[in-house]
Enzyme design. Structure first.
Site, short mmCIF file in Angstrom:
data_model
loop_
_atom_site.label_atom_id
_atom_site.label_comp_id
_atom_site.label_asym_id
_atom_site.label_seq_id
_atom_site.Cartn_x
_atom_site.Cartn_y
_atom_site.Cartn_z
N ASP A 68 0.84 -1.21 0.00
CA ASP A 68 0.00 0.00 0.00
C ASP A 68 0.87 1.25 0.00
OD1 ASP A 68 -1.78 2.06 0.47
OD2 ASP A 68 -2.97 0.94 1.92
N ASP B 222 -1.63 5.64 -6.56
CA ASP B 222 -1.97 4.75 -5.45
C ASP B 222 -1.96 3.31 -5.95
OD1 ASP B 222 -2.95 3.91 -2.91
OD2 ASP B 222 -4.97 3.80 -3.74
#
Ligand SMILES: *[C@@H]1O[C@H](CO)[C@@H](O)[C@H](O)[C@H]1NC(C)=O
Ligand SMILES: *[C@@H]1O[C@H](CO)[C@@H](O)[C@H](O)[C@H]1NC(C)=O
Ligand SMILES: *[C@@H]1O[C@H](CO)[C@@H](O)[C@H](O)[C@H]1NC(C)=O
Ligand SMILES: *[C@@H]1O[C@H](CO)[C@@H](O)[C@H](O)[C@H]1NC(C)=O
Length: 444
Positions: free
Chosen positions: A124, A323
């Site tokens: 992440d 992201d």
């Protein structure tokens, strides 16, 4: 697989049965033995969550439409979560009464402790810390835990230790350094601990990470998380000397799930022929990787987007981030509408446009799609068709794989998501404040 799901759904929210099917995954929570090739050097294999290698893939294959709608629902939760980080709201605005599950998209192997215990953690880029479920965790969604009692190098961090001061709002019950955090729709209570973490063949002694004691909600990745953000307790901060805040990844496409991608840590062996755009830093949200998106071209036309829809604004959190955890690119309403309208115009005014979940530009006949180019400061990235369109397995439906940012939060964030990054190498060069993009087929 036929179109079993109605194509007229107009919302991102999906029926709960889809979620139920997904979570009846097999309980053998290690990588498929055929996939147990070793990570080498400072390069880790990266697996898509639906890969045959992944223990988290649905035990019963979902239809294409179910998969897409599930990913959209998870994206919705994630983008709301990222927007809430930007807005510094403590409560995540998830539609009430709905249980939205956020599952990781990409996982990799981290070995914790001595002797090493292997966990498949989510990657992440928009989070800082690493955390893993520890034995005895209440409410953790996995049956695989890290057992501190089996590690000879395990150490609790106390409230007096300097590492504890890097945790936002530590809780000091007794001497253990504890912290609570929210992740998506979940809350997590963890203790800060230290142990050796081995990534590929690199042992990192005394790594500070969260040992989850208690979790609520359903957004916690089953075997933990490796945050690749830039904050105080992140991998980047803790491996400054080893990796010099530099990493790159190649995310495999979910169309070729037998391939794995890679996460390459450190400045060694990074691509040289690569285009760069400056990384921007928002002091209010230092872990997010902002870039300056200045325009979007559809075919040869630069579409008309109000500049404020793209502008970086550290105060409001507005701007564009890369992201790894969101699946489909989300653009704020006026930006999305502009590219969608031009896309539709190029595809042909006479073709009927249908919807699929939150995708509003789908066709049930073959189309010739225009290219889409993101214009960043100093770097234009033209996406291949595979990064723009999703096709149903039966080949009957094709959708533009992007959407508008959620409208029920005051969203100001554009998110360049992983579907649009697949089969590219994305290089995060923090010391030189730049992000690189190059085409690469991830076939490790
Ligand atoms: C942190 O979470 C634990 C367990 O849910 C709770 O008992 C504690 O009060 C929380 N602490 C803070 C500061 O929110
Ligand atoms: C992927 O791997 C599985 C098992 O190793 C194999 O059965 C399957 O045919 C492969 N699929 C493709 C598209 O190569
Ligand atoms: C679109 O439809 C109109 C009216 O039905 C027709 O006159 C025109 O030729 C069509 N255009 C294309 C590009 O097919
Ligand atoms: C990107 O594309 C725009 C518009 O087509 C062009 O003006 C600009 O020079 C290009 N930038 C780079 C770095 O290639």
């Amino acid at each position: 697989m036929r179109n079993r799901v109605s194509l007229s759904l107009s919302s991102f929210l999906i029926p709960l049965f889809t979620i139920t099917i997904f979570f009846s995954f097999s309980q053998t929570l290690a990588l498929n033995p055929e996939c147990e090739t070793q990570d080498h050097g400072s390069t880790l294999q990266v697996f898509h969550i639906f890969s045959p290698c992944s223990p988290f893939k649905p035990s019963k294959p979902l239809s294409w439409e179910q998969t897409v709608m599930q990913q959209q629902a998870e994206d919705q939760a994630r983008v709301q979560y990222l927007s809430s980080l930007v807005a510094r709201k403590s409560v995540v605005p998830i539609a009430s009464g709905r249980q939205i599950i956020q599952s990781p998209t990409y996982i990799l192997r981290a070995k914790i402790g001595s002797p090493p215990q292997t966990l498949l953690v989510a990657m992440d880029t928009s989070n800082d810390a690493a955390w893993i479920p520890c034995s005895g965790c209440v409410g953790c969604p996995s049956s695989t835990f890290f057992d501190p009692s089996k590690s000879s190098l395990f150490k609790s961090v106390t409230c007096a230790d300097s590492q504890c001061k890097q945790v936002p709002n530590p809780t000091c019950d007794g001497s253990a350094c504890g912290f609570n955090l929210t992740y998506g729709g979940s809350t997590i209570a963890a203790n800060l601990v230290q142990d050796t973490v081995t990534l590929a063949t690199d042992p990192i002694p005394g790594y500070s990470l969260g040992c989850i004691q208690k979790a609520t909600g359903s957004s916690v990745p089953p075997q933990g998380l490796l945050g690749l953000g830039r904050g105080p307790l992140s991998l980047l901060s803790q491996t400054q000397n080893l990796y010099q805040s530099t990493f790159s990844y190649c995310l495999p496409s979910f169309k070729s799930l037998n391939f794995s991608g890679s996460l390459r840590l450190g400045p060694v062996a990074q691509p040289i022929r690569i285009k760069f755009t400056p990384l921007l830093k928002n002091p209010r949200r230092p872990s997010l990787y902002y870039v300056n998106l200045v325009g979007i071209r559809v075919g040869r036309k630069i579409v008309d987007i109000p500049p404020e829809a793209l502008a970086f604004n550290p105060t409001t959190g507005a701007g564009t981030i890369f992201d790894s955890g969101t699946v489909f690119t989300r653009l704020v309403e006026p930006a999305y509408t502009a590219i969608r309208d031009e896309f539709r115009r190029r595809v042909g005014r006479n073709l009927t446009v249908t919807t699929l979940g939150g995708f509003d530009t789908c066709y049930t006949v073959p189309i010739v799609a225009p290219s889409i180019t993101f214009l960043f400061s100093g770097m234009n990235v033209t996406l291949p068709q595979d990064n723009i369109l999703i096709h149903s397995t039966a080949g009957s439906t094709t959708c533009l794989a992007m959407a508008a940012a959620p409208s029920n939060v005051n969203s100001v964030l554009n998110v360049i998501a992983n579907m649009q990054q697949q089969n590219h190498r994305i290089l995060y060069d923090v010391p030189n404040s730049r992000l690189g993009v190059a085409r690469e087929l991830c076939t490790s």
